[in-house]
Design a protein around this motif. Structure first.
Motif, mmCIF file in Angstrom:
data_model
loop_
_atom_site.group_PDB
_atom_site.id
_atom_site.type_symbol
_atom_site.label_atom_id
_atom_site.label_comp_id
_atom_site.label_asym_id
_atom_site.label_seq_id
_atom_site.Cartn_x
_atom_site.Cartn_y
_atom_site.Cartn_z
ATOM 1 N N SER A 167 -15.550 37.428 19.254
ATOM 2 C CA SER A 167 -16.281 38.452 18.518
ATOM 3 C C SER A 167 -15.573 38.664 17.180
ATOM 4 C CB SER A 167 -16.340 39.769 19.303
ATOM 5 O OG SER A 167 -17.093 40.743 18.595
ATOM 6 N N PRO B 5 -30.479 33.955 17.506
ATOM 7 C CA PRO B 5 -29.158 34.527 17.763
ATOM 8 C C PRO B 5 -28.164 33.452 18.192
ATOM 9 C CG PRO B 5 -30.560 34.861 19.667
ATOM 10 C CD PRO B 5 -31.416 34.176 18.627
ATOM 11 N N SER C 159 -36.782 40.128 15.306
ATOM 12 C CA SER C 159 -36.225 39.805 16.619
ATOM 13 C C SER C 159 -36.748 38.493 17.181
ATOM 14 C CB SER C 159 -36.527 40.936 17.603
ATOM 15 O OG SER C 159 -35.885 42.129 17.204
ATOM 16 N N ASN D 21 -24.210 35.951 28.421
ATOM 17 C CA ASN D 21 -24.531 35.887 26.990
ATOM 18 C C ASN D 21 -23.290 35.951 26.099
ATOM 19 O OD1 ASN D 21 -23.924 38.609 27.379
ATOM 20 N ND2 ASN D 21 -25.375 39.285 25.819
ATOM 21 N N THR D 22 -22.087 35.848 26.691
ATOM 22 C CA THR D 22 -20.846 35.852 25.905
ATOM 23 C C THR D 22 -19.951 34.685 26.326
ATOM 24 O OG1 THR D 22 -19.848 37.412 27.476
ATOM 25 C CG2 THR D 22 -20.883 38.343 25.501
ATOM 26 N N TRP E 64 -27.476 36.211 23.075
ATOM 27 C CA TRP E 64 -28.694 37.023 22.967
ATOM 28 C C TRP E 64 -28.319 38.450 23.290
ATOM 29 C CZ3 TRP E 64 -28.153 33.321 26.917
ATOM 30 C CH2 TRP E 64 -27.928 33.825 28.196
ATOM 31 N N ASP E 65 -29.187 39.385 22.881
ATOM 32 C CA ASP E 65 -29.002 40.792 23.204
ATOM 33 C C ASP E 65 -30.365 41.352 23.600
ATOM 34 O OD1 ASP E 65 -30.447 41.349 20.861
ATOM 35 O OD2 ASP E 65 -28.635 41.617 19.669
ATOM 36 N N PRO E 66 -30.466 42.636 23.929
ATOM 37 C CA PRO E 66 -31.751 43.173 24.403
ATOM 38 C C PRO E 66 -32.910 42.994 23.433
ATOM 39 C CG PRO E 66 -29.984 44.681 24.979
ATOM 40 C CD PRO E 66 -29.368 43.626 24.111
ATOM 41 N N SER E 67 -32.632 42.830 22.133
ATOM 42 C CA SER E 67 -33.715 42.674 21.167
ATOM 43 C C SER E 67 -34.090 41.221 20.920
ATOM 44 C CB SER E 67 -33.331 43.328 19.833
ATOM 45 O OG SER E 67 -32.298 42.596 19.199
ATOM 46 N N THR E 68 -33.308 40.283 21.450
ATOM 47 C CA THR E 68 -33.570 38.867 21.166
ATOM 48 C C THR E 68 -33.730 38.044 22.443
ATOM 49 O OG1 THR E 68 -31.176 38.458 20.960
ATOM 50 C CG2 THR E 68 -32.402 38.917 18.930
ATOM 51 N N THR E 69 -34.232 38.659 23.496
ATOM 52 C CA THR E 69 -34.363 37.936 24.765
ATOM 53 C C THR E 69 -35.395 36.818 24.703
ATOM 54 O OG1 THR E 69 -35.926 39.628 25.530
ATOM 55 C CG2 THR E 69 -33.608 39.908 26.143
ATOM 56 N N THR F 46 -22.514 37.223 20.824
ATOM 57 C CA THR F 46 -23.474 37.098 21.918
ATOM 58 C C THR F 46 -24.485 35.993 21.643
ATOM 59 O OG1 THR F 46 -24.921 38.768 20.936
ATOM 60 C CG2 THR F 46 -23.281 39.533 22.532
#
Length: 334
Positions: free
Chosen positions: A310, A244, A238, A304-305, A282-287, A280
């Motif tokens: 997609s 990301p 991560s 983040n989009t 970033w997501d919750p695991s790559t903040t 994305t």
């Protein structure tokens, strides 16, 4: 505004020196909504395309009469963006909801046969001055990326069709004033919203499963020194290995399928991950990868989009042969 990725939480090469030989540079593109011109690097912006040159089309047979009107996709985004800016709590008003309800999937192009040529979508335009990691400088200083608005290609009939065009920007003295667009697309998520780019070079390391077994074990022990149930992905994958979002080069994040060798069908060379298009940033695991400039508003709707794209399962990697730009490309969805 430039974008600046914060330093990684630890100096991973100081901990594991052998990673130094495996590092790759990646150019994070950081697309953000804007109004790029034909002379800019962009995602979803207008292409620097010669007025006298035919626009690329898809001629691969597949169903193409049904889907979403391209114009409706853009209009829906315009309405929603305006509505949520106006009223972040409730969004569209009654009149806007009525118009939005009319944007439905249907047989909007009944006259199109399965083999009629349809314009490809302009996905990305990258100038070498902005993205120095682009391969094949002898082929030009401008890379243009297109794909079909339907994911009905390949052996599985569930893949995109991607077309690359390389050229010298200075050769385009009379740019096309109005781009061709398809009447209908199969998925709204294949239509990129216009974004300007803020390229930034970062360092990446291989996906965890691509490392040797001994190095994997050492990273696991480092990530969970007391034997607690700490997933190594939380630390290495991560925060330390692959960035990301949209990027050129770097390493591939094999989070869905696990690593596989990507070899050129023509010469068997290991392919280069030319462009990663991601749903994305970033997501919750790559903040930890969120640029400093975006941190204050990182929780805002759509932050983040930015591209609204997609492809496939959410991330599409376009891999090319490093030896010959004319060898067939390969697509990876993750």
């Amino acid at each position: 505004m430039p974008r600046t990725t914060p330093p990684r939480p630890v100096d991973v090469e100081a901990l594991f020196p052998e990673l130094g030989a495996l590092r790759h540079s990646a150019t994070r593109l950081h697309p953000r909504p804007g109004t790029p011109t034909v002379y800019d690097s962009s995602v979803g912006g207008p292409m620097l395309w010669p007025a006298g040159e035919p626009w690329p089309v898809c001629t691969i047979p597949h169903k193409r009469s049904s889907g979403y009107r391209y114009a409706d996709v853009l209009r829906e985004r315009e309405i929603l963006d305006r509505a949520w800016r106006r009223d972040p709590r409730s969004g569209p008003n009654a009149e806007e909801r009525v118009e939005l309800a009319g944007f439905k999937r249907g047989r909007h192009a009944p006259d199109l046969t399965d083999s009629d040529p349809i314009p490809l979508l302009a996905v990305a335009q990258l100038h070498r001055r902005d993205v120095p990691g682009l391969p094949f400088p002898e082929e030009g200083d401008l890379l243009q990326v297109f794909w079909c608005g339907y994911e009905r290609h390949g052996e599985s009939r569930h893949e995109p069709h991607v077309h690359l065009r390389r050229r010298h920007a200075a050769d385009v003295t009379a740019p096309l004033s109005e781009q061709s667009v398809p009447e209908v697309v199969g998925r709204e998520e294949l239509v990129p919203s216009a974004c300007v780019l803020h390229p930034e070079v970062v360092t990446e390391y291989p996906w965890f499963e691509e490392l040797g077994p001994g190095l994997q074990e050492r990273i696991e022990r480092w990530a969970a020194p007391d034997g607690e149930e700490e997933d190594e992905d939380e630390v290495y994958v991560s925060d330390l290995s692959t960035s990301p979002g949209w990027k050129v080069g770097g390493h591939i994040a094999w989070n869905l399928t696990g690593p596989t060798r990507l070899n050129c069908a023509a010469c068997d060379a290991d392919l280069f991950p030319l462009l990663t298009a991601a749903a994305t940033e970033w997501d919750p695991s790559t903040t930890s990868w969120i640029p400093y400039e975006d941190r204050q508003d990182s929780g805002a709707r759509g932050a983040n989009t930015p591209t609204r794209v997609s492809p496939g399962r959410g991330r599409l990697i376009i891999a090319v042969c490093p030896r010959d730009p004319h060898h067939p490309l390969r697509l990876v969805t993750q």
